[in-house]
Design a protein around this motif. Structure first.
Motif, PDB file in Angstrom:
ATOM      1  N   ALA A  69       1.958   9.912  -5.524  1.00 22.04           N
ATOM      2  CA  ALA A  69       2.160  11.208  -4.870  1.00 22.04           C
ATOM      3  C   ALA A  69       3.565  11.239  -4.269  1.00 22.04           C
ATOM      4  O   ALA A  69       4.107  10.198  -3.879  1.00 22.04           O
ATOM      5  N   PRO A  70       4.173  12.433  -4.189  1.00 22.02           N
ATOM      6  CA  PRO A  70       5.504  12.554  -3.578  1.00 22.02           C
ATOM      7  C   PRO A  70       5.392  12.483  -2.048  1.00 22.02           C
ATOM      8  O   PRO A  70       5.002  13.455  -1.412  1.00 22.02           O
ATOM      9  N   VAL A  71       5.717  11.345  -1.472  1.00 22.60           N
ATOM     10  CA  VAL A  71       5.582  11.166  -0.030  1.00 22.60           C
ATOM     11  C   VAL A  71       6.875  10.589   0.552  1.00 22.60           C
ATOM     12  O   VAL A  71       7.601   9.855  -0.114  1.00 22.60           O
ATOM     13  N   ASP A  72       7.144  10.950   1.801  1.00 15.96           N
ATOM     14  CA  ASP A  72       8.198  10.317   2.584  1.00 15.96           C
ATOM     15  C   ASP A  72       7.528   9.305   3.496  1.00 15.96           C
ATOM     16  O   ASP A  72       6.651   9.670   4.295  1.00 15.96           O
ATOM     17  N   VAL A  73       7.946   8.038   3.400  1.00 20.90           N
ATOM     18  CA  VAL A  73       7.277   6.960   4.113  1.00 20.90           C
ATOM     19  C   VAL A  73       8.048   6.586   5.379  1.00 20.90           C
ATOM     20  O   VAL A  73       9.263   6.411   5.356  1.00 20.90           O
ATOM     21  N   GLN A  74       7.319   6.477   6.481  1.00 21.05           N
ATOM     22  CA  GLN A  74       7.872   5.973   7.730  1.00 21.05           C
ATOM     23  C   GLN A  74       6.973   4.857   8.227  1.00 21.05           C
ATOM     24  O   GLN A  74       5.753   5.005   8.271  1.00 21.05           O
ATOM     25  N   VAL A  75       7.569   3.735   8.599  1.00 20.74           N
ATOM     26  CA  VAL A  75       6.806   2.577   9.065  1.00 20.74           C
ATOM     27  C   VAL A  75       6.896   2.479  10.585  1.00 20.74           C
ATOM     28  O   VAL A  75       7.978   2.556  11.161  1.00 20.74           O
ATOM     29  N   ASP A  98       0.925  13.510   7.367  1.00 19.87           N
ATOM     30  CA  ASP A  98      -0.089  14.076   6.477  1.00 19.87           C
ATOM     31  C   ASP A  98      -1.121  13.030   6.072  1.00 19.87           C
ATOM     32  O   ASP A  98      -2.196  13.377   5.577  1.00 19.87           O
ATOM     33  N   GLY A  99      -0.789  11.764   6.274  1.00 16.16           N
ATOM     34  CA  GLY A  99      -1.713  10.682   5.962  1.00 16.16           C
ATOM     35  C   GLY A  99      -1.219   9.397   6.591  1.00 16.16           C
ATOM     36  O   GLY A  99      -0.026   9.250   6.886  1.00 16.16           O
ATOM     37  N   LEU A 100      -2.144   8.460   6.801  1.00 17.01           N
ATOM     38  CA  LEU A 100      -1.812   7.189   7.444  1.00 17.01           C
ATOM     39  C   LEU A 100      -2.298   6.011   6.609  1.00 17.01           C
ATOM     40  O   LEU A 100      -3.355   6.072   5.978  1.00 17.01           O
ATOM     41  N   VAL A 101      -1.511   4.946   6.641  1.00 23.85           N
ATOM     42  CA  VAL A 101      -1.960   3.629   6.204  1.00 23.85           C
ATOM     43  C   VAL A 101      -1.935   2.752   7.442  1.00 23.85           C
ATOM     44  O   VAL A 101      -0.893   2.639   8.094  1.00 23.85           O
ATOM     45  N   VAL A 102      -3.061   2.181   7.821  1.00 27.90           N
ATOM     46  CA  VAL A 102      -3.129   1.355   9.028  1.00 27.90           C
ATOM     47  C   VAL A 102      -3.566  -0.051   8.640  1.00 27.90           C
ATOM     48  O   VAL A 102      -4.556  -0.233   7.938  1.00 27.90           O
ATOM     49  N   VAL A 103      -2.795  -1.054   9.100  1.00 30.15           N
ATOM     50  CA  VAL A 103      -3.064  -2.444   8.721  1.00 30.15           C
ATOM     51  C   VAL A 103      -3.007  -3.324   9.955  1.00 30.15           C
ATOM     52  O   VAL A 103      -2.048  -3.257  10.730  1.00 30.15           O
ATOM     53  N   THR A 104      -4.025  -4.153  10.128  1.00 27.89           N
ATOM     54  CA  THR A 104      -4.092  -5.043  11.281  1.00 27.89           C
ATOM     55  C   THR A 104      -4.440  -6.458  10.837  1.00 27.89           C
ATOM     56  O   THR A 104      -5.184  -6.644   9.867  1.00 27.89           O
ATOM     57  N   ALA A 122      -7.266   2.189  -3.654  1.00 23.83           N
ATOM     58  CA  ALA A 122      -7.234   2.766  -2.305  1.00 23.83           C
ATOM     59  C   ALA A 122      -6.080   3.750  -2.163  1.00 23.83           C
ATOM     60  O   ALA A 122      -6.227   4.828  -1.568  1.00 23.83           O
ATOM     61  N   ALA A 123      -4.920   3.402  -2.719  1.00 25.75           N
ATOM     62  CA  ALA A 123      -3.759   4.293  -2.641  1.00 25.75           C
ATOM     63  C   ALA A 123      -4.025   5.598  -3.382  1.00 25.75           C
ATOM     64  O   ALA A 123      -3.623   6.678  -2.925  1.00 25.75           O
ATOM     65  N   GLY A 124      -4.702   5.519  -4.521  1.00 27.98           N
ATOM     66  CA  GLY A 124      -5.028   6.730  -5.266  1.00 27.98           C
ATOM     67  C   GLY A 124      -5.954   7.651  -4.489  1.00 27.98           C
ATOM     68  O   GLY A 124      -5.777   8.876  -4.495  1.00 27.98           O
ATOM     69  N   LEU A 172       0.831  -1.206   0.000  1.00 31.33           N
ATOM     70  CA  LEU A 172       0.000   0.000   0.000  1.00 31.33           C
ATOM     71  C   LEU A 172       0.861   1.250   0.000  1.00 31.33           C
ATOM     72  O   LEU A 172       0.578   2.213  -0.720  1.00 31.33           O
ATOM     73  N   ALA A 173       1.929   1.256   0.800  1.00 29.57           N
ATOM     74  CA  ALA A 173       2.820   2.420   0.843  1.00 29.57           C
ATOM     75  C   ALA A 173       3.479   2.648  -0.511  1.00 29.57           C
ATOM     76  O   ALA A 173       3.586   3.788  -0.985  1.00 29.57           O
ATOM     77  N   ALA A 174       3.929   1.557  -1.149  1.00 23.65           N
ATOM     78  CA  ALA A 174       4.567   1.691  -2.462  1.00 23.65           C
ATOM     79  C   ALA A 174       3.577   2.226  -3.489  1.00 23.65           C
ATOM     80  O   ALA A 174       3.946   3.028  -4.362  1.00 23.65           O
ATOM     81  N   ALA A 175       2.307   1.811  -3.404  1.00 26.18           N
ATOM     82  CA  ALA A 175       1.297   2.299  -4.336  1.00 26.18           C
ATOM     83  C   ALA A 175       1.038   3.785  -4.142  1.00 26.18           C
ATOM     84  O   ALA A 175       0.850   4.530  -5.112  1.00 26.18           O
ATOM     85  N   VAL A 176       1.020   4.240  -2.891  1.00 22.95           N
ATOM     86  CA  VAL A 176       0.838   5.676  -2.639  1.00 22.95           C
ATOM     87  C   VAL A 176       2.043   6.448  -3.180  1.00 22.95           C
ATOM     88  O   VAL A 176       1.878   7.521  -3.785  1.00 22.95           O
ATOM     89  N   GLU A 177       3.242   5.917  -2.997  1.00 22.25           N
ATOM     90  CA  GLU A 177       4.461   6.583  -3.502  1.00 22.25           C
ATOM     91  C   GLU A 177       4.420   6.740  -5.012  1.00 22.25           C
ATOM     92  O   GLU A 177       4.974   7.708  -5.541  1.00 22.25           O
TER      93      GLU A 177
END
Length: 227
Positions: free
Chosen positions: A31-37, A71-77, A159-161, A23-28
């Protein structure tokens, strides 16, 4: 923009972390985002201590700050007992109650059976709506049989879009600055002016009344952002 990914997977390797990374890779890509896990498995002890002494440890404090400033979250459980895991819920229990207000959130879950897919709408979406986040309309659920099958990549990209567009819109985080975070509704872009609309009261012979506001469908929001 800063995207924080919260993964509640417990095993190594973890299908929950795998879905979070995809999901993070799809958002990247959109959009130009810096990803932190944020890997909750490594914070379990500090989360438990936070409940008993009221203070977060250093690693937990850093994770809470990252989520608050994102600025945004991806949450996975993973799905436990037809709901989100206790570790996942505990992390958001120790987060400040106003930290997610107006923040775009993409919800996702993994499980052993497709029968648990309703966890997205029956557990995750109500949780983040209660926290006043702006939940992306499309959630992603991955059962064991979904990996390598058709459909999952498309759901991930969709979803990423939606999350990328919500983040780019700069959803306001002030009280009253967003439409309710249920499916099919998003925050009003900064500077948007509510348009007058007519609403008809229920019952025979009711007259139209000027409500002063119009709920803007998500499709119109997407079209305006793309334009």
């Amino acid at each position: 923009m800063k995207l924080v990914v919260v993964s509640a997977g417990l095993s190594v390797p973890s299908s929950t972390r795998l879905l979070a990374d995809r999901l993070a890779a799809a958002v990247e890509r959109q959009a130009p985002v810096d990803v932190q896990v944020v890997e909750l498995r490594t914070l379990a002890v500090e989360i438990a201590h936070n409940f008993t002494n009221g203070f977060p440890g250093r690693a937990l404090a850093a994770a809470l700050e990252a989520v608050t400033e994102a600025d945004g979250l991806v949450v996975v459980t993973p799905v436990f007992s037809a709901s989100y895991s206790g570790l996942f819920k505990s992390f958001f229990d120790v987060l400040d109650k106003d930290a997610l207000e107006g923040k775009p959130v993409l919800i996702a879950a993994t499980g052993g059976s497709a029968r648990h897919s309703l966890v997205l709408d029956h557990a995750l979406r109500p949780l983040f709506s209660y926290l006043r986040a702006v939940v992306a309309p499309t959630g992603v659920y991955a059962a064991s049989e979904d990996w390598g099958a058709e459909g999952l990549p498309e759901r991930i990209e969709r979803a990423a879009g939606e999350l990328a567009l919500l983040m780019s819109a700069g959803a306001p985080r002030q009280p009253g600055g967003s439409v309710a975070g249920a499916a099919g509704s998003v925050a009003l872009p900064v500077g948007a002016v509510p348009e007058p609309a007519r609403s008809v009261a229920a019952g025979s012979g009711a007259k139209a009344a000027d409500s002063g506001f119009r709920v803007i469908p998500f499709e119109e929001q997407l079209a305006a952002l793309r334009g």
